[in-house]
Enzyme design. Sequence first.
Site, PDB file in Angstrom:
ATOM      1  CE  LYS A  55       2.536 -26.465 -12.376  1.00  0.00           C
ATOM      2  NZ  LYS A  55       2.489 -25.026 -12.714  1.00  0.00           N
ATOM      3  CB  ALA A  80       5.928 -15.635 -10.544  1.00  0.00           C
ATOM      4  CG  LEU A  83       7.287 -24.231 -15.091  1.00  0.00           C
ATOM      5  CD1 LEU A  83       8.450 -24.285 -16.067  1.00  0.00           C
ATOM      6  CD2 LEU A  83       6.042 -24.840 -15.723  1.00  0.00           C
ATOM      7  CG  ASN A 137       5.995 -24.491 -20.929  1.00  0.00           C
ATOM      8  OD1 ASN A 137       6.168 -23.456 -21.566  1.00  0.00           O
ATOM      9  ND2 ASN A 137       5.706 -24.490 -19.639  1.00  0.00           N
ATOM     10  CB  CYS A 140       7.345 -21.225 -18.361  1.00  0.00           C
ATOM     11  SG  CYS A 140       7.008 -20.657 -16.698  1.00  0.00           S
ATOM     12  CG  ASN A 202       2.814 -19.897 -21.370  1.00  0.00           C
ATOM     13  OD1 ASN A 202       2.290 -19.485 -20.338  1.00  0.00           O
ATOM     14  ND2 ASN A 202       3.599 -20.957 -21.385  1.00  0.00           N
ATOM     15  N   GLY A 275      -8.145 -21.708 -19.275  1.00  0.00           N
ATOM     16  CA  GLY A 275      -7.136 -21.688 -18.211  1.00  0.00           C
ATOM     17  C   GLY A 275      -7.639 -21.065 -16.928  1.00  0.00           C
TER      18      GLY A 275
END
Lengths: 330, 289
Positions: A55, A80, A83, A137, A140, A202, A275
Amino acid sequence: MAQNSNAPGDTPDLSVQLGPLRLRNPVMVASGTFGYGEEYEDFLDLERLGAIVVKGISLRPRPGNPPPRIVETAAGMINAIGLENVGVDVFLKSKLPHLQRLQVPVVVNIFGNTLEEYAQLAAKLDGVPGIAALEINISCPNVKEGGMVFGTDPLMAARVVQVVRRATALPLITKLTPNVTRIGDIARATVDAGSDMLSCINTVAAMAVDIFSRRPKLANVMGGLSGPAIKPIALRCTLEVLREVHCPVIGIGGIATPTDALEFLVLGARAVQVGTANFVNPSVTTEIIEGMERFLRVEKIARLEDCIGTLDTQCLFPFAEIACELTDLP
Amino acid sequence: MKIMEDVSVVSQEKVAFQTHLLRLSAGRISREARLGQFLMVQVRDGTDPLLRRPFSFHRIDAEQGVVEILYRVVGRGTWWLSQCDSGARLRIIGPLGNGFQLPQCGPAPVVAVAGGIGIAPMMQLLEKLAQWLAPSGKTREIHLFYGARTAEEFIPGKAFDTLGITVHWSTDDGSRGHEGFVTRLLEDTMRREKIKPCVVYSCGPLAMQYHVARWALENGVPSQLSLESLMACGLGACLGCALPAVNPAAPQEEHYLHVCKDGPVFKAEMIQWHKIQTHPATPPIFLFS
């Protein structure tokens, strides 16, 4: 594909070379769908995986977005999460040690609000034993600051990769967003800036509406679509990236079956990440690995490497020539 | 230990309005499960619906190797589930979450609040409490407050009669028992009869849980609330089932707990109730369009 007359009992070789990494098979798990590994230990042997991507980690802990955070859609889901994560210090102290004891490459997905944060994070992880690579990343869709802001502009994307590149000697994977006009431009910019590998895609920016409350179904209004619904988009993006750069590419997006995974490899991806399918079936990765093995046996291919990049875009109409002769056309 | 098990449907029957009782032959999971925990059910193969659906255990019978879920048809997932006949195969994951604890104090009085399909995890708990209190002759001091929109949503009352507990009924339309919300009935009854319970168990819609939590906090009653959320994995990986929570170390800071791994059973004081979003129920006529 190179044919090979291997005996029926032979185990096909699933191992792949991914840049500097040798993976026992190309099946990785995607960041944010597999926690820190321990959540799935009752369902599969983590050491069978090609690699684990944990993660996304930030410099400081993040609480994440208010709920509702997820909504199911046709053959997919929109999330949503924002993070939510424990922060790099807790990760190094209480999550990584368990993974370090396993014989499986660990890729740490990193995320920052500023260039400085990306750099500090990379420096903290540099030289830590048991980390095989960093996945940057820049894609996102669910956080205001940073995130996709970095990933949709080639110059910004390149700057993130540059500062991370200076801060660490670890192999770098940059995770690309599909929410751009030309994904190849971002791919080119990040590779030129020092990214060793790319992963794409993503989630796809999306939303859902509740007609009774007249409210968006997510508190964050918009989120990222994942699941089987996005696989065709992911395949197209992967092909565009492969046509633009020559570095190893990891395919991500809607992979739930061995066939899905093989489609990305045939395109030219050297590995895949599974995923959303982990949520539906926590041992799906094992099933995908076993399915790939069956495919190689049936196709009498000894090494999975021989399948990679075998897409034939020339011979789309095998009967065209004959048809032309029959109708006497030029 | 969490288990993924291929199970078969022993039986399925309709027990009330849009409410079904599903018996599953699940030997391994039934041996591990505790009251108040939940399971994730893949209602059919394929990608529609994509995600598993979470259900609390209605009844766990380790001896027979059977678990039961009691559910209401509220959308496509539960509609597909309601189409399963005896012998159908389903893939389930469980047991998940923390489950109920028996009262620490007591032994009585005990209060349970169930709103609509919130009765599902309560029945076997009530049986256990009744057995526990039977030797002291205090079974009547178990109070169940059972509310629904209308009387035809109640599961059959026979089950309660044999237990010997006190049941307080309420419906929004007055078709059975008190007319109005079950939480109002709870407050009025407790005040009138001057009952000070040693614990309140509760399961129902979040709007109801909010009022139970407020009552429990105002009256200093320890609470065990079984809360719900949309969730994708049930395993603590997706982080989708977050609820706004109080961080004891830093009460001002934004903080979330997750229904699947920190719950589904929470104490009222753990949740930031003013930040909870509730959605109105979808009118049944629109469920499948």
